[in-house]
Design a protein around this motif. Sequence first.
Motif, PDB file in Angstrom:
ATOM      1  N   ILE A  61      10.606  -6.715   1.352  1.00  0.00           N
ATOM      2  CA  ILE A  61      10.208  -5.278   1.618  1.00  0.00           C
ATOM      3  C   ILE A  61       9.237  -5.028   0.634  1.00  0.00           C
ATOM      4  O   ILE A  61       8.343  -3.980   0.942  1.00  0.00           O
ATOM      5  N   HIS A  62       9.300  -5.294  -0.473  1.00  0.00           N
ATOM      6  CA  HIS A  62       8.201  -4.954  -1.725  1.00  0.00           C
ATOM      7  C   HIS A  62       6.703  -4.988  -1.134  1.00  0.00           C
ATOM      8  O   HIS A  62       5.941  -4.091  -1.506  1.00  0.00           O
ATOM      9  N   PRO A  63       6.180  -6.192  -0.614  1.00  0.00           N
ATOM     10  CA  PRO A  63       4.943  -6.059  -0.003  1.00  0.00           C
ATOM     11  C   PRO A  63       4.443  -5.005   1.090  1.00  0.00           C
ATOM     12  O   PRO A  63       3.157  -4.686   1.059  1.00  0.00           O
ATOM     13  N   PHE A  64       5.448  -4.212   1.525  1.00  0.00           N
ATOM     14  CA  PHE A  64       5.017  -3.276   2.547  1.00  0.00           C
ATOM     15  C   PHE A  64       4.644  -1.924   1.693  1.00  0.00           C
ATOM     16  O   PHE A  64       4.198  -0.966   2.012  1.00  0.00           O
ATOM     17  N   PHE A  65       4.937  -1.996   0.277  1.00  0.00           N
ATOM     18  CA  PHE A  65       4.781  -0.716  -0.658  1.00  0.00           C
ATOM     19  C   PHE A  65       3.630  -1.216  -1.601  1.00  0.00           C
ATOM     20  O   PHE A  65       3.275  -0.482  -2.494  1.00  0.00           O
ATOM     21  N   SER A  66       2.779  -2.238  -1.430  1.00  0.00           N
ATOM     22  CA  SER A  66       1.833  -2.729  -2.155  1.00  0.00           C
ATOM     23  C   SER A  66       0.631  -1.751  -2.196  1.00  0.00           C
ATOM     24  O   SER A  66       0.100  -1.110  -0.890  1.00  0.00           O
ATOM     25  N   GLU A  67      -0.028  -1.429  -3.207  1.00  0.00           N
ATOM     26  CA  GLU A  67      -1.130  -0.688  -3.233  1.00  0.00           C
ATOM     27  C   GLU A  67      -2.400  -1.377  -2.709  1.00  0.00           C
ATOM     28  O   GLU A  67      -3.550  -0.502  -2.631  1.00  0.00           O
ATOM     29  N   ASP A  68      -2.388  -2.202  -2.299  1.00  0.00           N
ATOM     30  CA  ASP A  68      -3.325  -3.082  -1.350  1.00  0.00           C
ATOM     31  C   ASP A  68      -3.805  -2.641  -0.008  1.00  0.00           C
ATOM     32  O   ASP A  68      -4.696  -2.810   0.434  1.00  0.00           O
ATOM     33  N   TRP A  69      -2.408  -1.876   0.250  1.00  0.00           N
ATOM     34  CA  TRP A  69      -2.831  -1.370   1.828  1.00  0.00           C
ATOM     35  C   TRP A  69      -3.003   0.102   1.998  1.00  0.00           C
ATOM     36  O   TRP A  69      -2.641   0.930   0.822  1.00  0.00           O
ATOM     37  N   GLU A  70      -3.932   0.825   2.837  1.00  0.00           N
ATOM     38  CA  GLU A  70      -3.927   1.911   3.191  1.00  0.00           C
ATOM     39  C   GLU A  70      -2.944   2.272   3.960  1.00  0.00           C
ATOM     40  O   GLU A  70      -2.390   1.586   5.012  1.00  0.00           O
TER      41      GLU A  70
END
Length: 148
Positions: A61-70
């Motif tokens: 789940i953590h990757p869905f909250f990465s600051e890499d994404w808009e």
Amino acid sequence: WDVDLERKEWGSLLHAILAGIFYPQDKDKVLENLVHKGLINNDLKEKLKAKVEDLMKDKNIHPFFSEDWEVITEREILNKSGETYVPDRVLFKEGRVQVVDYKTGSIIEKDSHTQQIKQYAFLLQEMGYKNIETFIIYTEEIQKVHQV
């Protein structure tokens, strides 16, 4: 889910919190806002915070909250016939799109959940987006992330 709340009420609160979190550092602000509005008390805030932190620590789940994404959450999409659809979370990065839908209930209804998220992807495709991936997060299941 919290035994003092009905399952549906717990799910609605958890869903509202996840909708307000763009990145992990937003969780405390979102929870405090619910307390400030009188929607939850401090005890319930701590229980919800523990659940959200548990979800955020999940390596899937953590990757869905990465600051890499808009990030866009809970934004309406209007189809050609005027119906509106509201995906929980849509992520954009370098020509890629990820659509994420949260489910606080059972995986038993996975077929209808899959149809729902595929509809979101179809609408985004009609808007010109490509490279769309779709994911359902079942917050109460052992295997939480399902790519569809």
